[in-house]
Design a protein around this motif. Structure first.
Motif, PDB file in Angstrom:
ATOM      1  N   TRP A 214      -6.089 -10.458   6.086  1.00  0.00           N
ATOM      2  CA  TRP A 214      -6.364 -10.331   4.642  1.00  0.00           C
ATOM      3  C   TRP A 214      -5.217  -9.616   3.935  1.00  0.00           C
ATOM      4  CZ3 TRP A 214      -9.473 -13.100   1.996  1.00  0.00           C
ATOM      5  CH2 TRP A 214     -10.614 -13.654   2.566  1.00  0.00           C
ATOM      6  N   THR A 215      -4.596  -8.682   4.646  1.00  0.00           N
ATOM      7  CA  THR A 215      -3.430  -8.015   4.046  1.00  0.00           C
ATOM      8  C   THR A 215      -2.317  -9.029   3.812  1.00  0.00           C
ATOM      9  OG1 THR A 215      -3.986  -5.944   5.156  1.00  0.00           O
ATOM     10  CG2 THR A 215      -1.719  -6.203   4.386  1.00  0.00           C
ATOM     11  N   GLU A 216      -2.081  -9.851   4.804  1.00  0.00           N
ATOM     12  CA  GLU A 216      -1.075 -10.900   4.642  1.00  0.00           C
ATOM     13  C   GLU A 216      -1.484 -11.869   3.522  1.00  0.00           C
ATOM     14  OE1 GLU A 216       1.116 -14.340   7.365  1.00  0.00           O
ATOM     15  OE2 GLU A 216      -0.388 -12.979   8.242  1.00  0.00           O
ATOM     16  N   HIS A 217      -2.787 -12.132   3.421  1.00  0.00           N
ATOM     17  CA  HIS A 217      -3.303 -13.004   2.362  1.00  0.00           C
ATOM     18  C   HIS A 217      -3.019 -12.390   0.983  1.00  0.00           C
ATOM     19  CE1 HIS A 217      -6.550 -14.276  -0.434  1.00  0.00           C
ATOM     20  NE2 HIS A 217      -6.386 -15.481   0.131  1.00  0.00           N
ATOM     21  N   THR A 218      -3.217 -11.073   0.876  1.00  0.00           N
ATOM     22  CA  THR A 218      -2.971 -10.387  -0.402  1.00  0.00           C
ATOM     23  C   THR A 218      -1.498 -10.467  -0.781  1.00  0.00           C
ATOM     24  OG1 THR A 218      -4.811  -8.872   0.033  1.00  0.00           O
ATOM     25  CG2 THR A 218      -3.198  -8.193  -1.628  1.00  0.00           C
ATOM     26  N   HIS A 219      -0.622 -10.243   0.212  1.00  0.00           N
ATOM     27  CA  HIS A 219       0.814 -10.348  -0.062  1.00  0.00           C
ATOM     28  C   HIS A 219       1.177 -11.755  -0.506  1.00  0.00           C
ATOM     29  CE1 HIS A 219       2.199  -6.386   1.102  1.00  0.00           C
ATOM     30  NE2 HIS A 219       1.471  -6.443   2.232  1.00  0.00           N
ATOM     31  N   GLU A 220       0.527 -12.756   0.101  1.00  0.00           N
ATOM     32  CA  GLU A 220       0.806 -14.126  -0.294  1.00  0.00           C
ATOM     33  C   GLU A 220       0.369 -14.381  -1.739  1.00  0.00           C
ATOM     34  OE1 GLU A 220       0.026 -18.696   1.347  1.00  0.00           O
ATOM     35  OE2 GLU A 220      -0.978 -16.959   2.300  1.00  0.00           O
ATOM     36  N   VAL A 221      -0.804 -13.830  -2.139  1.00  0.00           N
ATOM     37  CA  VAL A 221      -1.287 -13.982  -3.522  1.00  0.00           C
ATOM     38  C   VAL A 221      -0.311 -13.327  -4.493  1.00  0.00           C
ATOM     39  CG1 VAL A 221      -3.131 -13.381  -5.150  1.00  0.00           C
ATOM     40  CG2 VAL A 221      -3.695 -14.201  -2.841  1.00  0.00           C
ATOM     41  N   LEU A 222       0.160 -12.126  -4.138  1.00  0.00           N
ATOM     42  CA  LEU A 222       1.121 -11.418  -4.991  1.00  0.00           C
ATOM     43  C   LEU A 222       2.402 -12.230  -5.145  1.00  0.00           C
ATOM     44  CD1 LEU A 222       0.620  -7.742  -3.722  1.00  0.00           C
ATOM     45  CD2 LEU A 222      -0.068  -8.662  -5.938  1.00  0.00           C
ATOM     46  N   ASN A 223       2.846 -12.838  -4.049  1.00  0.00           N
ATOM     47  CA  ASN A 223       4.058 -13.660  -4.124  1.00  0.00           C
ATOM     48  C   ASN A 223       3.854 -14.875  -5.026  1.00  0.00           C
ATOM     49  OD1 ASN A 223       5.512 -11.979  -2.405  1.00  0.00           O
ATOM     50  ND2 ASN A 223       4.805 -13.077  -0.538  1.00  0.00           N
ATOM     51  N   LYS A 224       2.666 -15.487  -4.943  1.00  0.00           N
ATOM     52  CA  LYS A 224       2.382 -16.639  -5.793  1.00  0.00           C
ATOM     53  C   LYS A 224       2.304 -16.232  -7.273  1.00  0.00           C
ATOM     54  CE  LYS A 224       2.175 -19.604  -2.477  1.00  0.00           C
ATOM     55  NZ  LYS A 224       3.197 -20.677  -2.369  1.00  0.00           N
ATOM     56  N   ILE A 225       1.724 -15.033  -7.552  1.00  0.00           N
ATOM     57  CA  ILE A 225       1.667 -14.541  -8.940  1.00  0.00           C
ATOM     58  C   ILE A 225       3.079 -14.350  -9.478  1.00  0.00           C
ATOM     59  CG2 ILE A 225       1.000 -12.553 -10.371  1.00  0.00           C
ATOM     60  CD1 ILE A 225      -1.465 -12.250  -8.531  1.00  0.00           C
ATOM     61  N   ASP A 226       3.929 -13.741  -8.661  1.00  0.00           N
ATOM     62  CA  ASP A 226       5.323 -13.551  -9.085  1.00  0.00           C
ATOM     63  C   ASP A 226       6.005 -14.895  -9.307  1.00  0.00           C
ATOM     64  OD1 ASP A 226       4.994 -10.828  -8.910  1.00  0.00           O
ATOM     65  OD2 ASP A 226       5.797 -10.681  -6.849  1.00  0.00           O
ATOM     66  N   LYS A 227       5.646 -15.878  -8.494  1.00  0.00           N
ATOM     67  CA  LYS A 227       6.264 -17.193  -8.637  1.00  0.00           C
ATOM     68  C   LYS A 227       5.834 -17.847  -9.955  1.00  0.00           C
ATOM     69  CE  LYS A 227       7.080 -21.523  -6.224  1.00  0.00           C
ATOM     70  NZ  LYS A 227       6.785 -22.352  -5.022  1.00  0.00           N
ATOM     71  N   ILE A 228       4.548 -17.646 -10.341  1.00  0.00           N
ATOM     72  CA  ILE A 228       4.082 -18.191 -11.633  1.00  0.00           C
ATOM     73  C   ILE A 228       4.899 -17.590 -12.774  1.00  0.00           C
ATOM     74  CG2 ILE A 228       2.134 -18.255 -13.255  1.00  0.00           C
ATOM     75  CD1 ILE A 228       0.278 -18.343 -10.783  1.00  0.00           C
TER      76      ILE A 228
ATOM     77  N   MET B 227      -3.947  -9.258 -12.500  1.00  0.00           N
ATOM     78  CA  MET B 227      -4.140  -9.864 -11.162  1.00  0.00           C
ATOM     79  C   MET B 227      -3.419  -9.044 -10.086  1.00  0.00           C
ATOM     80  SD  MET B 227      -3.900 -13.972 -11.843  1.00  0.00           S
ATOM     81  CE  MET B 227      -4.468 -14.310 -10.188  1.00  0.00           C
ATOM     82  N   ARG B 228      -2.219  -8.546 -10.424  1.00  0.00           N
ATOM     83  CA  ARG B 228      -1.497  -7.717  -9.455  1.00  0.00           C
ATOM     84  C   ARG B 228      -2.263  -6.433  -9.159  1.00  0.00           C
ATOM     85  NH1 ARG B 228       3.015  -9.151 -12.753  1.00  0.00           N
ATOM     86  NH2 ARG B 228       4.407 -10.657 -11.684  1.00  0.00           N
ATOM     87  N   ASP B 229      -2.837  -5.856 -10.193  1.00  0.00           N
ATOM     88  CA  ASP B 229      -3.603  -4.614  -9.988  1.00  0.00           C
ATOM     89  C   ASP B 229      -4.784  -4.859  -9.038  1.00  0.00           C
ATOM     90  OD1 ASP B 229      -1.859  -3.282 -11.613  1.00  0.00           O
ATOM     91  OD2 ASP B 229      -3.124  -3.507 -13.423  1.00  0.00           O
ATOM     92  N   VAL B 230      -5.501  -5.987  -9.270  1.00  0.00           N
ATOM     93  CA  VAL B 230      -6.643  -6.306  -8.395  1.00  0.00           C
ATOM     94  C   VAL B 230      -6.187  -6.501  -6.950  1.00  0.00           C
ATOM     95  CG1 VAL B 230      -8.446  -7.997  -7.923  1.00  0.00           C
ATOM     96  CG2 VAL B 230      -8.000  -7.301 -10.284  1.00  0.00           C
ATOM     97  N   GLU B 231      -5.111  -7.254  -6.754  1.00  0.00           N
ATOM     98  CA  GLU B 231      -4.626  -7.521  -5.399  1.00  0.00           C
ATOM     99  C   GLU B 231      -4.071  -6.271  -4.724  1.00  0.00           C
ATOM    100  OE1 GLU B 231      -5.030 -10.251  -3.680  1.00  0.00           O
ATOM    101  OE2 GLU B 231      -6.022 -11.223  -5.368  1.00  0.00           O
ATOM    102  N   ASN B 232      -3.429  -5.412  -5.518  1.00  0.00           N
ATOM    103  CA  ASN B 232      -2.918  -4.154  -4.933  1.00  0.00           C
ATOM    104  C   ASN B 232      -4.059  -3.235  -4.533  1.00  0.00           C
ATOM    105  OD1 ASN B 232      -0.153  -4.707  -5.093  1.00  0.00           O
ATOM    106  ND2 ASN B 232      -0.056  -4.083  -7.268  1.00  0.00           N
ATOM    107  N   ARG B 233      -5.138  -3.231  -5.350  1.00  0.00           N
ATOM    108  CA  ARG B 233      -6.303  -2.428  -4.971  1.00  0.00           C
ATOM    109  C   ARG B 233      -6.907  -2.964  -3.670  1.00  0.00           C
ATOM    110  NH1 ARG B 233      -9.202  -3.528  -8.979  1.00  0.00           N
ATOM    111  NH2 ARG B 233     -10.763  -4.872  -7.964  1.00  0.00           N
ATOM    112  N   LEU B 234      -7.050  -4.285  -3.574  1.00  0.00           N
ATOM    113  CA  LEU B 234      -7.568  -4.880  -2.332  1.00  0.00           C
ATOM    114  C   LEU B 234      -6.634  -4.598  -1.139  1.00  0.00           C
ATOM    115  CD1 LEU B 234      -8.741  -8.365  -3.675  1.00  0.00           C
ATOM    116  CD2 LEU B 234     -10.201  -6.442  -2.985  1.00  0.00           C
ATOM    117  N   LEU B 235      -5.335  -4.628  -1.397  1.00  0.00           N
ATOM    118  CA  LEU B 235      -4.373  -4.361  -0.338  1.00  0.00           C
ATOM    119  C   LEU B 235      -4.530  -2.948   0.211  1.00  0.00           C
ATOM    120  CD1 LEU B 235      -1.931  -5.328   1.303  1.00  0.00           C
ATOM    121  CD2 LEU B 235      -0.457  -4.491  -0.548  1.00  0.00           C
ATOM    122  N   VAL B 236      -4.728  -1.993  -0.679  1.00  0.00           N
ATOM    123  CA  VAL B 236      -4.910  -0.596  -0.241  1.00  0.00           C
ATOM    124  C   VAL B 236      -6.199  -0.468   0.556  1.00  0.00           C
ATOM    125  CG1 VAL B 236      -5.317   1.765  -1.050  1.00  0.00           C
ATOM    126  CG2 VAL B 236      -3.548   0.365  -2.132  1.00  0.00           C
ATOM    127  N   GLU B 237      -7.275  -1.084   0.056  1.00  0.00           N
ATOM    128  CA  GLU B 237      -8.551  -1.005   0.782  1.00  0.00           C
ATOM    129  C   GLU B 237      -8.433  -1.610   2.187  1.00  0.00           C
ATOM    130  OE1 GLU B 237     -11.306  -2.986  -1.719  1.00  0.00           O
ATOM    131  OE2 GLU B 237     -11.427  -1.359  -3.221  1.00  0.00           O
TER     132      GLU B 237
END
Length: 548
Positions: free
Chosen positions: A51-65, A171-181
């Protein structure tokens, strides 16, 4: 005691094997529990890492958008400022990629409603932004740069871009919060796994140590007690030592077996003591009987020695007589053989005389034939001489006629002379052949006379050989009559000699047997004496054992 051991064997419940099995089972259960907990925690760690890797992937996709929107805006500005179409390439690529990036983020955040709402908002804003960019590009193409710049100066595109940035930051804030958890959960699972493995291993080792001590004492103490009892028996010979039975496992059976062994050993020692006493008495009786038999054997051996000496002398005389008879038989056989050989030579000579006689006869017959042929040759030579004379006469007449003819007959005269010369040679050769034939005739007559004389001598020799053969046959007949009698005498003497030798050998064997018997008696007496000593030593050895 045996019934008690059988009853105890049937009543055993908590055996040594069961004790060891229980200890191993408990230890294996603890390790299995540790392994299970560790497996679960490791699975959680792996899931958290995923899930951590999944979160990093989501963050990368957000940056790509955001990057796609920024590239599209950059391409649009470059085109508006320059008017060149190649500046629209980033815009074209970004318009194509941004939709794919948004769809990928939707798929990645499908389990998060909040993120789904945010990505939908972003999709709407991106659509507005792309529409604004397309509008300015179309105006530039249709109405010119000023119309496009007028739309840009309204700040509509800037406001949309700010809203997109805000939504993406949310969206980054949500994913970073999930990443920390998720990182905290993964760290917690990792620490719990380490704690479980270390504490569980220490507990298992401690339990194994305690069980080893308990099982060791329950096994070693009874064995040490039996060893102590055995040392007491070894040092003092006290067979009354018993092992107390306090356990309800295989060691109790071992203790009962040890006690049974002690009872059996006591019985054996008691039997040995009784047997050694009887053995001592029997050995004394055997020694007395051996002494009496030894005296009788010595006397018999002396008598056999005298008998053997007498038989040896008789055997020597018989052997000498047998040897003489064999010599006579051998001489007779040689005489018979010589007579047979002489008879054979006479027969061979007689056969050769007969062959010589036949040969002489054949030669005589051939000489007669030779004389007849010589007479025929003489007649032929006479005819040849007559023909030669006539030829000579004819050649002479021809020569005379040729001389009368003159030159025409000169050649014929030469032929006539040559024929005359050949006729003279033929006559001369015929005369020489006649002389040779005369010599052959004389030699043939002499040979015929010699062959007749030789035939007479061969006839005389044949008669003489016949007389020799008759006398040799008489000698052979007499030798054949005497030879069986001599052989019978030699055979009889040989049989007597063999009988004497067998008797002497039997006496010798009896003497040796008596000597062997005496030696055996001596050894038996020594063995009986040794056995008596051993019986006494055995009594002394078992007397130190305490049986009661």
């Amino acid at each position: 005691m045996t019934d008690e051991k059988e009853n105890m064997a049937q009543e055993l419940k908590f055996t040594v094997g069961k004790k060891l099995g229980l200890g191993i089972a408990i230890t294996m259960f603890i390790f299995a529990l540790i392994g299970t907990i560790s497996y679960v925690n490791i699975a959680l760690i792996i899931e958290n890492d995923r899930w951590t890797e999944h979160t990093h992937e989501v963050l990368n996709k957000i940056d790509k958008i955001f990057q796609n929107v920024t590239d599209a805006e950059t391409g649009q500005r470059g085109f508006l400022l320059t008017g060149e179409e190649n500046y629209l390439e980033p815009y074209t690529v970004a318009v194509k990629d941004v939709d794919e990036s948004i769809e990928e983020v939707k798929k990645l955040t499908a389990d998060n409603p909040e993120e789904q709402q945010n990505i939908n908002n972003v999709q709407v804003l991106v659509g507005e932004k792309l529409s604004e960019l397309k509008e300015t590009i179309d105006l530039h193409n249709t109405q010119g740069p000023d119309a496009a710049l007028a739309v840009v100066k309204t700040n509509k595109g800037k406001d949309i871009m700010d809203n997109i940035r805000k939504e993406l930051d949310k969206m980054r804030d949500v994913e970073n919060r999930l990443l920390v958890e998720r990182q905290e959960a993964s760290q917690h699972s990792n620490q719990f796994t380490k704690f479980t493995i270390i504490l569980g291993s220490l507990f298992a080792l401690l339990l194994m140590f305690v069980m080893g001590i308990v099982l060791g004492r329950s096994i070693v103490n009874p064995i040490r007690q039996m060893v102590d009892k055995m040392n007491v028996i070894r040092k003092t010979g006290d067979l009354t030592q018993k092992v107390e039975v306090r356990t309800s496992d295989e060691l109790s059976l071992l203790a009962l077996s040890f006690n049974e062994m002690q009872n059996g050993l006591s019985q054996i020692v008691s039997n040995i003591q009784d047997s050694s006493l009887k053995l001592n008495t029997s050995c004394n009786q055997i020694l007395a009987a051996m002494n009496e038999q030894d005296s009788a054997t010595t006397e018999q051996s002396s008598q056999m020695t005298q008998i053997q000496t007498t038989l040896n002398e008789a055997a020597s005389a018989a052997e000498e007589l047998s040897r003489t008879a064999r010599e006579v038989s051998r001489f007779s056989q040689e005489a018979g053989k010589a007579a047979d050989e002489g008879m054979g030579l006479i027969k061979e000579s007689n056969n050769k005389m007969t062959a010589l006689k036949e040969s002489n006869k054949g030669v005589s017959d051939k000489l007669v034939v030779l004389n007849q042929k010589i007479e025929g040759i003489n007649k032929m030579l006479t005819t040849i001489l007559s023909v030669a004379d006539q030829t000579n006469l004819l050649s002479l007449n021809a020569a005379i006629e040729a001389s009368k003819a003159g030159e025409q007959g000169k050649g014929f005269s030469v032929v006539a002379q040559e024929i005359r010369r050949l006729a003279d040679q033929t006559a001369q050769s015929s005369k020489e052949i006649a002389g040779l034939i005369k010599e052959i005739e004389i030699a043939s007559s002499s040979a015929t006379m010699v062959m007749e004389k030789s035939s007479q001598e061969v006839q005389s020799s044949t008669q003489l050989m016949a007389e020799f053969a008759s006398r040799f046959a008489a000698i052979t007949e007499h030798v054949q009559k005497v030879l069986p009698q001599i052989e019978n005498i030699a055979t009889t003497i040989s049989q007597q000699t063999a009988g004497n030798k067998e008797i002497a050998s039997s006496v010798t064997q009896m003497t040796q047997a008596l000597k062997g018997t005496a030696s055996s008696l001596k050894q038996t007496r020594q063995s009986a004496s040794d056995l008596t000593i051993m019986g006494q030593q055995l009594r002394q050895a078992v007397s130190k054992f305490r049986l009661k």
